[in-house]
Design a protein around this motif. Structure first.
Motif, PDB file in Angstrom:
ATOM      1  N   UNK A   2       0.818  -1.214   0.000  1.00 55.83           N
ATOM      2  CA  UNK A   2       0.000   0.000   0.000  1.00 55.83           C
ATOM      3  C   UNK A   2       0.854   1.266   0.000  1.00 55.83           C
ATOM      4  N   UNK A   3       2.098   1.161   0.411  1.00 55.02           N
ATOM      5  CA  UNK A   3       2.993   2.318   0.448  1.00 55.02           C
ATOM      6  C   UNK A   3       3.574   2.681  -0.911  1.00 55.02           C
ATOM      7  N   UNK A   4       3.376   1.839  -1.898  1.00 53.65           N
ATOM      8  CA  UNK A   4       3.952   2.052  -3.225  1.00 53.65           C
ATOM      9  C   UNK A   4       2.836   2.232  -4.249  1.00 53.65           C
ATOM     10  N   UNK A   5       2.555   3.488  -4.647  1.00 56.30           N
ATOM     11  CA  UNK A   5       1.409   3.760  -5.523  1.00 56.30           C
ATOM     12  C   UNK A   5       1.366   2.927  -6.796  1.00 56.30           C
ATOM     13  N   UNK A   6       2.479   2.733  -7.462  1.00 58.17           N
ATOM     14  CA  UNK A   6       2.463   1.980  -8.717  1.00 58.17           C
ATOM     15  C   UNK A   6       2.035   0.531  -8.485  1.00 58.17           C
ATOM     16  N   UNK A   7       2.566  -0.079  -7.445  1.00 58.51           N
ATOM     17  CA  UNK A   7       2.215  -1.466  -7.116  1.00 58.51           C
ATOM     18  C   UNK A   7       0.779  -1.533  -6.607  1.00 58.51           C
ATOM     19  N   UNK A   8       0.432  -0.616  -5.714  1.00 59.58           N
ATOM     20  CA  UNK A   8      -0.920  -0.558  -5.159  1.00 59.58           C
ATOM     21  C   UNK A   8      -1.958  -0.434  -6.268  1.00 59.58           C
TER      22      UNK A   8
END
Length: 167
Positions: A2-8
């Protein structure tokens, strides 16, 4: 995650697509507390659906809810989970929903270890489970990209064969 926008964002979009492909459009998305609340909200938002979440047990104070959020008896629900190990906590959430007359269409999780006990537990409860990824693919990808060394791969595969007694 959740801390990584691209992955999220990737996980949100893939899970939303999978929900629709596997189950159609349910009335409600439910997240299993606490690990799947965040991703469950994202999936519900992507699908334009209401969101609820299920605690492991009812609160000991206030209204003593186990399920938080608005849903009506008979509505269809897809449950979102982050991780499946044995499936016990996930299936506890499904039971709580069914006890409130929700029509649980199935569960979608980000990851599973693929333990046989989980497969058995989901089959016994008649709950359909799908995941975006699993231990086998994770280890394979880590090996192919040289994220892990050959000795680490061997250790990871040994652990997977009998995690309860591994030392």
């Amino acid at each position: 995650m959740l801390s990584y926008p691209e992955i999220r964002n990737f996980v949100r979009e893939e899970m939303a697509k999978q929900v629709e492909n596997l189950y159609g459009k349910p009335d409600v998305i439910a997240g299993v507390a606490t690990g799947a609340i965040g991703i469950g909200i994202l999936v519900a938002e992507a699908l334009g659906l209401p969101f609820i979440y299920v605690r492991p047990e009812p609160k000991s104070h206030g209204r003593q809810n186990q399920i938080e959020g608005q849903f009506e008896s008979g509505q269809s629900v897809v449950v979102i989970e982050d991780l499946i190990s044995t499936g016990k906590s996930s299936l506890n959430a499904v039971k709580a929903l069914k006890d409130q007359n929700a029509k649980v269409k199935g569960m979608l999780a980000i990851f599973t270890y693929g333990f046989p006990v989980a497969t058995t537990n989901f089959e016994q409860e008649g709950v359909e489970l799908h995941t975006l990824s699993d231990y086998e693919h994770l280890v394979e990808q880590a090996s192919e990209t040289h994220y892990i060394k050959e000795s680490q791969l061997k250790t990871l595969l040994e652990w997977r064969s009998n995690p309860q007694e591994w030392k």
